[in-house]
Design a protein around this motif. Structure first.
Motif, PDB file in Angstrom:
ATOM      1  N   UNK A   1      19.347-101.052   0.363  1.00  0.00           N
ATOM      2  CA  UNK A   1      19.556-100.378   1.393  1.00  0.00           C
ATOM      3  C   UNK A   1      21.141-100.144   1.503  1.00  0.00           C
ATOM      4  N   UNK A   2      21.681 -99.040   1.496  1.00  0.00           N
ATOM      5  CA  UNK A   2      23.084 -98.575   1.686  1.00  0.00           C
ATOM      6  C   UNK A   2      23.426 -97.844   2.826  1.00  0.00           C
ATOM      7  N   UNK A   3      24.843 -98.086   2.966  1.00  0.00           N
ATOM      8  CA  UNK A   3      25.291 -97.129   4.064  1.00  0.00           C
ATOM      9  C   UNK A   3      26.579 -96.300   3.569  1.00  0.00           C
ATOM     10  N   UNK A   4      26.636 -94.979   3.382  1.00  0.00           N
ATOM     11  CA  UNK A   4      27.717 -94.636   2.960  1.00  0.00           C
ATOM     12  C   UNK A   4      28.583 -93.634   4.036  1.00  0.00           C
ATOM     13  N   UNK A   5      29.852 -93.313   3.741  1.00  0.00           N
ATOM     14  CA  UNK A   5      30.464 -92.654   4.506  1.00  0.00           C
ATOM     15  C   UNK A   5      31.181 -91.457   3.455  1.00  0.00           C
ATOM     16  N   UNK A   6      31.816 -90.324   4.248  1.00  0.00           N
ATOM     17  CA  UNK A   6      32.389 -89.471   3.704  1.00  0.00           C
ATOM     18  C   UNK A   6      33.583 -88.959   4.771  1.00  0.00           C
ATOM     19  N   UNK A   7      34.615 -88.877   4.276  1.00  0.00           N
ATOM     20  CA  UNK A   7      35.465 -88.654   5.250  1.00  0.00           C
ATOM     21  C   UNK A   7      35.537 -87.273   5.663  1.00  0.00           C
ATOM     22  N   UNK A   8      34.843 -86.411   5.233  1.00  0.00           N
ATOM     23  CA  UNK A   8      34.343 -85.041   5.832  1.00  0.00           C
ATOM     24  C   UNK A   8      33.623 -85.226   6.872  1.00  0.00           C
ATOM     25  N   UNK A   9      32.983 -86.267   6.960  1.00  0.00           N
ATOM     26  CA  UNK A   9      32.285 -86.606   8.359  1.00  0.00           C
ATOM     27  C   UNK A   9      32.338 -87.576   8.989  1.00  0.00           C
ATOM     28  N   UNK A  10      33.514 -87.912   9.840  1.00  0.00           N
ATOM     29  CA  UNK A  10      34.106 -88.999  10.532  1.00  0.00           C
ATOM     30  C   UNK A  10      32.701 -89.391  11.427  1.00  0.00           C
ATOM     31  N   UNK A  14      25.484 -92.105   5.957  1.00  0.00           N
ATOM     32  CA  UNK A  14      24.202 -91.792   5.324  1.00  0.00           C
ATOM     33  C   UNK A  14      23.701 -93.065   4.901  1.00  0.00           C
ATOM     34  N   UNK A  15      22.491 -93.231   5.270  1.00  0.00           N
ATOM     35  CA  UNK A  15      21.527 -94.367   4.954  1.00  0.00           C
ATOM     36  C   UNK A  15      20.428 -94.140   3.986  1.00  0.00           C
ATOM     37  N   UNK A  16      20.288 -94.913   2.949  1.00  0.00           N
ATOM     38  CA  UNK A  16      19.437 -94.690   1.980  1.00  0.00           C
ATOM     39  C   UNK A  16      19.162 -95.839   1.162  1.00  0.00           C
ATOM     40  N   UNK A  17      18.228 -95.738   0.184  1.00  0.00           N
ATOM     41  CA  UNK A  17      17.991 -96.812  -0.799  1.00  0.00           C
ATOM     42  C   UNK A  17      18.095 -96.309  -2.089  1.00  0.00           C
ATOM     43  N   UNK A  18      18.352 -97.167  -3.042  1.00  0.00           N
ATOM     44  CA  UNK A  18      18.305 -96.997  -4.576  1.00  0.00           C
ATOM     45  C   UNK A  18      17.854 -98.189  -5.113  1.00  0.00           C
ATOM     46  N   UNK A  48      11.307-104.478  -0.638  1.00  0.00           N
ATOM     47  CA  UNK A  48      10.629-103.205  -0.195  1.00  0.00           C
ATOM     48  C   UNK A  48      11.631-102.223   0.615  1.00  0.00           C
ATOM     49  N   UNK A  49      12.804-102.016  -0.236  1.00  0.00           N
ATOM     50  CA  UNK A  49      13.747-101.067   0.436  1.00  0.00           C
ATOM     51  C   UNK A  49      13.436 -99.745   0.841  1.00  0.00           C
ATOM     52  N   UNK A  50      12.680 -99.076   0.064  1.00  0.00           N
ATOM     53  CA  UNK A  50      12.336 -97.931   0.640  1.00  0.00           C
ATOM     54  C   UNK A  50      11.590 -97.926   1.899  1.00  0.00           C
TER      55      UNK A  50
END
Length: 112
Positions: A1-10, A14-18, A48-50
């Motif tokens: 499970x990951x958390x990502x940021x994007x400086x366009x969206x302070x 995004x929370x997802x899995x891969x 069981x990340x998903x």
């Protein structure tokens, strides 16, 4: 499970899995028309990340930016604590934790 940021969206994450590396997933997402690259802020290996990704989404539903997207407006340190607690509990048991179990972790751990 990951958390990502994007400086366009302070302050939106995004929370997802891969099954691959979160950094590779960030590169894939960056190429889908976003102005700035995605940055992996947090990643935890969870059995069981998903399943847990979907449960985390439900747990944080009130923070969801758009009901059809995996983006949440929330404080990053708080989000880190939530996912860390869930990963510890999930990885200690062979059974899937229910949403009610996760809510208990969330509310009883001073994470709100």
């Amino acid at each position: 499970v990951y958390v990502m940021s994007n400086k366009a969206y302070p302050n939106i994450y995004k929370i997802g899995s891969t099954y691959g590396l979160p950094e590779e997933r960030a590169e894939e997402l960056t190429g889908t028309g976003h102005l700035h690259p995605f940055k992996v802020e947090i990643s935890f290996e969870i059995k069981d990340a998903e399943y847990y990704e979907k449960k985390i989404h439900k747990l944080l539903d009130k923070n969801r930016v758009n009901k059809n997207r995996e983006f949440f407006e929330i404080d990053l340190p708080k989000l880190r604590k939530i996912i860390e607690h869930i990963s510890i509990k999930a990885n200690r048991t062979s059974e899937r934790l229910k949403l009610s179990d996760l809510k208990s972790i969330f509310f009883n751990s001073n994470l709100t």
